[in-house]
Motif scaffolding. Structure first.
Motif, short mmCIF file in Angstrom:
data_model
loop_
_atom_site.label_atom_id
_atom_site.label_comp_id
_atom_site.label_asym_id
_atom_site.label_seq_id
_atom_site.Cartn_x
_atom_site.Cartn_y
_atom_site.Cartn_z
N UNK A 115 -7.52 1.23 4.45
CA UNK A 115 -8.79 0.59 4.81
C UNK A 115 -8.59 -0.55 5.80
N UNK A 116 -7.36 -1.06 5.87
CA UNK A 116 -7.07 -2.16 6.79
C UNK A 116 -6.34 -1.68 8.04
N UNK A 117 -6.14 -0.37 8.12
CA UNK A 117 -5.51 0.22 9.31
C UNK A 117 -6.48 1.26 9.85
N UNK A 118 -7.35 0.86 10.77
CA UNK A 118 -8.46 1.71 11.18
C UNK A 118 -8.07 3.03 11.84
N UNK A 119 -6.84 3.16 12.29
CA UNK A 119 -6.47 4.41 12.95
C UNK A 119 -5.57 5.29 12.09
N UNK A 120 -5.49 4.99 10.78
CA UNK A 120 -4.66 5.76 9.85
C UNK A 120 -5.47 6.17 8.63
N UNK A 121 -5.20 7.38 8.14
CA UNK A 121 -5.84 7.85 6.92
C UNK A 121 -4.95 7.50 5.72
N UNK A 122 -5.52 7.61 4.54
CA UNK A 122 -4.76 7.36 3.32
C UNK A 122 -3.57 8.32 3.25
N UNK A 123 -3.80 9.56 3.60
CA UNK A 123 -2.72 10.56 3.58
C UNK A 123 -1.59 10.18 4.54
N UNK A 124 -1.93 9.72 5.75
CA UNK A 124 -0.92 9.31 6.72
C UNK A 124 -0.11 8.12 6.21
N UNK A 125 -0.79 7.18 5.53
CA UNK A 125 -0.12 6.00 4.99
C UNK A 125 0.92 6.43 3.96
N UNK A 126 0.50 7.26 3.02
CA UNK A 126 1.40 7.71 1.96
C UNK A 126 2.57 8.51 2.54
N UNK A 127 2.27 9.39 3.48
CA UNK A 127 3.33 10.21 4.10
C UNK A 127 4.33 9.34 4.84
N UNK A 128 3.85 8.36 5.58
CA UNK A 128 4.74 7.46 6.31
C UNK A 128 5.65 6.70 5.35
N UNK A 129 5.08 6.23 4.25
CA UNK A 129 5.86 5.52 3.24
C UNK A 129 6.95 6.43 2.68
#
Length: 137
Positions: A115-129
């Protein structure tokens, strides 16, 4: 929130916008421009980036609300997706800062970070982690 806290937030926001306008010509600020803003406001670059991204998310949200109120047809709304799979340096720094602040490991934290990274989805965040930070036992 007390009246004095609200006044302080409004004052800080005006100073942030003023510094942003003074030091940047448009678009995402460069590393050097973030340093200039940091010097102006006396805060670490990472905190300013988080503030900037949160402000941008708020603007996008308000823009969507305004568009839905005017009932424009869907072809006039946000055309192509604003989400990108590319992780730029600023994205990585912001992610790391949010990860430290908000923690990791459950759906709620991924959603909060996204929600604080406007150009990333929740899925992208988790995958990157998972690709860059997680090591199974």
């Amino acid at each position: 929130m007390s009246e004095s806290q609200l006044e302080n937030e409004e004052k800080f926001h005006k100073m942030f916008i003023s510094s942003l306008e003074r030091n940047c010509s448009g678009g995402t600020p460069s590393a050097n421009q973030w340093e200039l803003i940091s010097t102006d406001l006396g805060l670490p670059v990472d905190e300013l980036k988080v503030y900037g991204y949160r402000y941008m998310v708020l603007l996008f949200s308000q823009q969507r609300q305004n568009r839905s109120k005017t009932k424009q047809n869907s072809s006039e709304c946000f055309a192509p997706s604003t989400f990108t799979s590319e992780w730029k340096y600023d994205d990585k720094v912001l992610f790391e800062s949010l990860l430290v602040r908000l923690g990791a490991g459950d759906v709620t934290s991924w959603e909060r970070i996204a929600s604080m990274m406007p150009n990333k989805t929740t899925r992208q965040i988790k995958q990157y982690y998972e690709e860059n930070y997680y090591s199974p036992k």
